[in-house]
Design a protein around this motif. Structure first.
Motif, PDB file in Angstrom:
ATOM      1  N   VAL A 133       0.833  -1.202   0.000  1.00 43.37           N
ATOM      2  CA  VAL A 133       0.000   0.000   0.000  1.00 43.37           C
ATOM      3  C   VAL A 133       0.867   1.250   0.000  1.00 43.37           C
ATOM      4  O   VAL A 133       0.580   2.219  -0.709  1.00 43.37           O
ATOM      5  CB  VAL A 133      -0.960  -0.005   1.206  1.00 43.37           C
ATOM      6  N   LYS A 134       1.949   1.226   0.755  1.00 36.27           N
ATOM      7  CA  LYS A 134       2.849   2.384   0.763  1.00 36.27           C
ATOM      8  C   LYS A 134       3.447   2.607  -0.630  1.00 36.27           C
ATOM      9  O   LYS A 134       3.551   3.740  -1.095  1.00 36.27           O
ATOM     10  CB  LYS A 134       3.979   2.194   1.781  1.00 36.27           C
ATOM     11  N   SER A 135       3.816   1.517  -1.301  1.00 39.27           N
ATOM     12  CA  SER A 135       4.442   1.642  -2.624  1.00 39.27           C
ATOM     13  C   SER A 135       3.442   2.121  -3.672  1.00 39.27           C
ATOM     14  O   SER A 135       3.820   2.814  -4.626  1.00 39.27           O
ATOM     15  CB  SER A 135       5.046   0.302  -3.061  1.00 39.27           C
ATOM     16  N   LEU A 136       2.163   1.772  -3.507  1.00 36.44           N
ATOM     17  CA  LEU A 136       1.149   2.164  -4.469  1.00 36.44           C
ATOM     18  C   LEU A 136       0.488   3.496  -4.135  1.00 36.44           C
ATOM     19  O   LEU A 136      -0.199   4.076  -4.965  1.00 36.44           O
ATOM     20  CB  LEU A 136       0.065   1.081  -4.558  1.00 36.44           C
ATOM     21  N   SER A 137       0.708   3.970  -2.891  1.00 34.63           N
ATOM     22  CA  SER A 137       0.105   5.223  -2.465  1.00 34.63           C
ATOM     23  C   SER A 137       1.140   6.069  -1.725  1.00 34.63           C
ATOM     24  O   SER A 137       2.042   6.597  -2.336  1.00 34.63           O
ATOM     25  CB  SER A 137      -1.118   4.946  -1.583  1.00 34.63           C
ATOM     26  N   ASN A 138       1.028   6.168  -0.405  1.00 37.31           N
ATOM     27  CA  ASN A 138       1.982   6.967   0.362  1.00 37.31           C
ATOM     28  C   ASN A 138       1.977   6.525   1.821  1.00 37.31           C
ATOM     29  O   ASN A 138       1.205   5.662   2.226  1.00 37.31           O
ATOM     30  CB  ASN A 138       1.666   8.462   0.247  1.00 37.31           C
ATOM     31  N   GLU A 139       2.842   7.146   2.600  1.00 39.72           N
ATOM     32  CA  GLU A 139       3.013   6.784   4.007  1.00 39.72           C
ATOM     33  C   GLU A 139       1.725   6.956   4.811  1.00 39.72           C
ATOM     34  O   GLU A 139       1.333   6.076   5.575  1.00 39.72           O
ATOM     35  CB  GLU A 139       4.129   7.653   4.611  1.00 39.72           C
ATOM     36  N   GLN A 140       1.064   8.073   4.661  1.00 39.78           N
ATOM     37  CA  GLN A 140      -0.145   8.322   5.451  1.00 39.78           C
ATOM     38  C   GLN A 140      -1.247   7.332   5.116  1.00 39.78           C
ATOM     39  O   GLN A 140      -1.920   6.804   6.011  1.00 39.78           O
ATOM     40  CB  GLN A 140      -0.650   9.751   5.237  1.00 39.78           C
ATOM     41  N   THR A 141      -1.437   7.062   3.836  1.00 36.81           N
ATOM     42  CA  THR A 141      -2.444   6.084   3.432  1.00 36.81           C
ATOM     43  C   THR A 141      -2.114   4.713   4.009  1.00 36.81           C
ATOM     44  O   THR A 141      -2.996   3.972   4.453  1.00 36.81           O
ATOM     45  CB  THR A 141      -2.541   6.002   1.899  1.00 36.81           C
ATOM     46  N   MET A 142      -0.830   4.386   4.021  1.00 39.69           N
ATOM     47  CA  MET A 142      -0.419   3.106   4.582  1.00 39.69           C
ATOM     48  C   MET A 142      -0.775   3.000   6.062  1.00 39.69           C
ATOM     49  O   MET A 142      -1.267   1.964   6.524  1.00 39.69           O
ATOM     50  CB  MET A 142       1.081   2.897   4.386  1.00 39.69           C
TER      51      MET A 142
END
Length: 232
Positions: A103-112
């Motif tokens: 999820v971090k790789s496909l979006s960002n830290e906060q979303t993760m």
């Protein structure tokens, strides 16, 4: 001047990490925007260290969950305990950790971070199986991630390696219990907490770290989880 970092070492299926989640949301809201926030997985019961959820292990987790609820208000449902009672069920924390990396790789830290908490709710409250990649992928769609993209990344060995790299990083930092929070500035690290802590403790610990020049040893406190189980 180098950028300061706040490093949160966790595991999605760590009971105390679930417990501290609302407090962390409040804490992160107080942090300077220019402070880099990094979340890494430490590896609680991954893969070969996964625990068979036999009656003794379930009782151990139940005892820990009582303390988590008492101190944090975070609850665990009967659906979760029924999941653990599934014959042969393994409490393997690696699939969920791998999911957060994806999820971090496909979006960002906060979303993760938001995904991780929703995964905890799905597991501890709704009783969904956190070792099932379809469950993990479906939760990811709640955050705008295409399910097929998630599943493709999950099947890729690169996501597995990235998860192992996070485990290694946590180990190199000396972190053995979760949750653990560190402050890093100019290559100097400071342990803020190892185990659950209320908001005022986190705030004071960060203020201390920003003022001090030495790095204290990282010690696993009470109210944390490590590879031997969850302390109560």
């Amino acid at each position: 001047m180098s950028q300061s970092q706040l490093i949160y070492v966790t595991d999605p299926l760590c009971l105390w990490c679930y417990g501290i989640a609302p407090t962390l949301t409040q804490f992160y809201a107080t942090l300077p925007e220019n402070m880099e926030k990094i979340t890494i997985n430490g590896g609680l019961f991954p893969a070969e260290r996964a625990r068979i959820a036999d009656p003794a292990f379930r009782d151990y987790l139940k005892n820990a969950s009582v303390k988590v609820t008492e101190l944090t208000g975070q609850t665990f449902s009967e659906a979760f305990w029924n999941l653990l009672a599934t014959p042969g069920f393994k409490y393997d924390t690696q699939p969920s950790a791998r999911a957060t990396v994806i999820v971090k790789s496909l979006s960002n830290e906060q979303t993760m971070r938001e995904y991780m908490h929703q995964l905890q709710v799905a597991t501890f409250v709704e009783g969904q199986d956190p070792t099932d990649e379809q469950v993990l992928a479906t939760i990811a769609t709640e955050f705008g991630i295409v399910k097929d993209d998630f599943l493709q990344a999950y099947a890729d060995n690169a996501s597995q390696q990235a998860t192992q790299d996070e485990y290694a990083m946590a180990s190199q930092m000396g972190v053995r219990g979760f949750p653990a929070i560190l402050y890093v500035k100019d290559n100097q690290g400071y342990s803020l907490v190892s185990g659950f802590a209320p908001l005022d403790h986190l705030t004071k610990a960060l203020a201390w770290a920003m003022d001090k020049a030495g790095e204290p040893p990282i010690q696993t406190a009470e109210n944390s989880c490590d590879e031997t189980g969850c302390k109560i």
